[in-house]
Design an enzyme around this catalytic site. Structure first.
Site, PDB file in Angstrom:
ATOM      1  N   SER A   6       1.237  -0.998  -0.145  1.00 43.22           N
ATOM      2  CA  SER A   6       0.450   0.048  -0.117  1.00 43.22           C
ATOM      3  C   SER A   6       1.278   1.248  -0.213  1.00 43.22           C
ATOM      4  CB  SER A   6      -1.091  -0.360   1.133  1.00 43.22           C
ATOM      5  OG  SER A   6      -0.674   1.292   1.894  1.00 43.22           O
ATOM      6  N   LYS A   7       0.618   2.613  -0.509  1.00 43.61           N
ATOM      7  CA  LYS A   7       1.123   3.812  -0.966  1.00 43.61           C
ATOM      8  C   LYS A   7       1.805   4.252   0.552  1.00 43.61           C
ATOM      9  CE  LYS A   7       0.984   4.844  -5.539  1.00 43.61           C
ATOM     10  NZ  LYS A   7       0.020   5.539  -6.012  1.00 43.61           N
ATOM     11  N   ARG A   8       0.279   3.561   1.853  1.00 49.04           N
ATOM     12  CA  ARG A   8       0.217   4.156   2.788  1.00 49.04           C
ATOM     13  C   ARG A   8       1.665   3.461   3.621  1.00 49.04           C
ATOM     14  NH1 ARG A   8      -4.339   4.640   1.596  1.00 49.04           N
ATOM     15  NH2 ARG A   8      -5.339   2.525   2.394  1.00 49.04           N
TER      16      ARG A   8
END
Length: 486
Positions: free
Chosen positions: A255-257
């Protein structure tokens, strides 16, 4: 292959080049080069609200930095442009009107509020995947005319055929089957006149003569919608290959997070990773060569790239493997290039001045050379070489354990005298001084070297000792030895 291979990477300029995007671009690029085909970069910029300034430039610059040289794009016209979707709106309008005239699409006047109510009602009725009911599909021409006359905004929706099976041979997954009953009538043109992704991508791929499409598995569910458009327009679709997910070390979808992994190519560039190492690493994210070898040049990867060896299971982003791989490339790197890679980090950290004399630059060059075997990326030089920039040495537990040994005072005093008597402090004279201390004290091996290393560098492990002492300089070495002896 008889037909010229044409593949594409089509990023949105909504952010910088992500590792997932870089891998997609790389596999398309390797496939094109392996078959002497063309690699195209197309910019899908119709999500205007989400586009970020510099997003397009970042994508193109970082692809070039990685060594992914494209044949056609916004800055390299190959005769199939425009290469930005916002510059192709007239083209989409033409084909949307064709679908409308042939009765394959219709105008939908439902408001966002009505659509939301419909979705909520279906969810309340226990429908897990709500679909548009298709009520505007049944409007008479007179009703459509009346609603248009009233100035009501509308979208264009595709008429999904009933009882249709969409089947295709995926280059990665094999046979894939979808049924039309699982897909509601979907929007091809929004109320603002902007086409949706699944419509525009078909028009672009067909007109740009794209033969093969390699993309992430999240696009798999888009494929039946795109096949509908191909069928309605009487066109041959390209061959599709859906690559597996990239997962983190906990085997969870990236995830980009996820802050445990650096996710953008520009960040690796800023840290001083080598593009050829990144190219090699990305190539092994979901593809495997024959044999055990893992280090390949770009030319070797192009030669051996084989679609049949694309993985069917998720590929793990292994940070340790990337660090190891980059270190392997740094070890073989020309020293001038390593200096270019590392020096800016020493300047940024305040270790060295931005404007250096010839002598200072040569000293920095020797310092960086000292750590070439150990370094995994350019920015690491700051942490590795900190002992050269500290005024006071800090001794950890391991170092203190060395310094309390009984022979240490005699060794350090003898070494201090030897250093003071040296006219020139270079690696050869330091080796001679250590030999003289051995004769004077009778100590050898670890009992001799370790106290000298700890006293001068503060470390029990490190680069070659005579070279480290040479770079520390006579004044600093004498100061550290005297302070410790006192």
């Amino acid at each position: 292959m008889s037909q010229e291979v044409r593949v594409r990477y089509a990023p949105s300029p909504t952010g910088h080049l992500h590792i997932g995007g870089a891998r997609t671009a790389l596999f398309n690029y390797l496939f094109a080069r392996h078959h002497n085909g063309k690699f195209i970069v197309r910019i899908e910029d119709t999500d205007i609200e989400r586009n970020v300034p510099g997003g397009e430039q970042s994508q193109l610059e970082n692809l070039k930095w990685l060594g992914i040289d494209y044949d056609e794009s916004v800055d390299k016209d190959g005769g199939y442009g425009p290469y930005r979707q916002t510059e192709r709106l007239d083209i989409y309008r033409q084909y949307a009107n064709e679908l409308l005239e042939k009765g394959y699409a219709y105008k939908c006047f439902c408001t966002p509020e009505e659509l939301e109510q419909e979705r909520e009602a279906q969810k309340a009725a226990g429908i897990a995947a709500p679909q548009y009911s298709g009520k505007c599909r049944h409007l008479t021409p007179e009703q459509v005319q009346q609603l248009e006359a009233e100035g009501k905004p509308y979208t264009l929706r595709i008429k999904v055929p009933e009882g249709k099976v969409y089947e295709f041979e995926d280059m990665v997954r094999g046979k894939v089957v979808f049924e039309s009953k699982d897909i509601g009538d979907w929007v091809i043109v929004k109320a603002n006149g902007i086409p949706t992704y699944n419509f525009a991508v078909v028009i672009d791929d067909y007109l740009m003569e794209i033969t093969h499409v390699f993309r992430g598995e999240e696009h798999l569910s888009n494929t039946p919608k795109q096949l509908m458009i191909y069928e309605y327009l009487g066109w041959e679709p390209p061959r599709y290959g859906h690559m597996t997910l990239i997962v983190n070390e906990q085997r969870k979808k990236l995830s980009k997070r996820d802050e445990s992994i650096i996710q953008f190519v520009s960040q690796y560039k800023e840290l001083g990773y080598l593009p050829e190492a990144m190219f090699n690493f990305f190539a092994l994210l979901g593809w495997s060569p024959e044999g055990e070898e893992e280090l390949f040049t770009k030319e070797e990867l192009i030669r051996i790239f084989d679609v049949s060896r694309l993985s069917k299971s998720p590929s793990m982003f292994d940070k340790q493997k990337l660090t190891w791989m980059n270190n392997q490339y740094i070890k073989k790197l020309d020293l001038d290039r390593l200096v270019e890679l590392s020096l800016p980090h020493l300047i940024k950290a305040g270790c060295l001045p931005a404007q250096m004399t010839g002598e200072q630059r040569e000293w920095a060059r020797q310092l960086i050379a000292l750590y070439q075997e150990q370094m995994s990326y350019g920015a690491e030089i700051v942490e590795l070489s900190k002992l050269f920039f500290k005024e006071d040495v800090e001794y950890d537990e391991e170092a203190r354990a060395v310094l309390v040994e009984e022979q240490v005072p005699a060794v350090l005093k003898a070494f201090l005298e030897a250093v003071k008597n040296l006219e020139k402090l270079d690696a050869e004279s330091i080796k001679a001084a250590i030999k003289a201390v051995q004769k004077t004290t009778g100590q050898k091996g670890k009992k001799l070297f370790m106290p000298i290393r700890v006293a001068t560098t503060g470390q029990t492990h490190g680069p070659e000792l005579p070279l480290a002492i040479q770079l520390l300089g006579k004044e600093k070495v004498i100061q550290r030895l005297e302070k410790l002896i006192d």
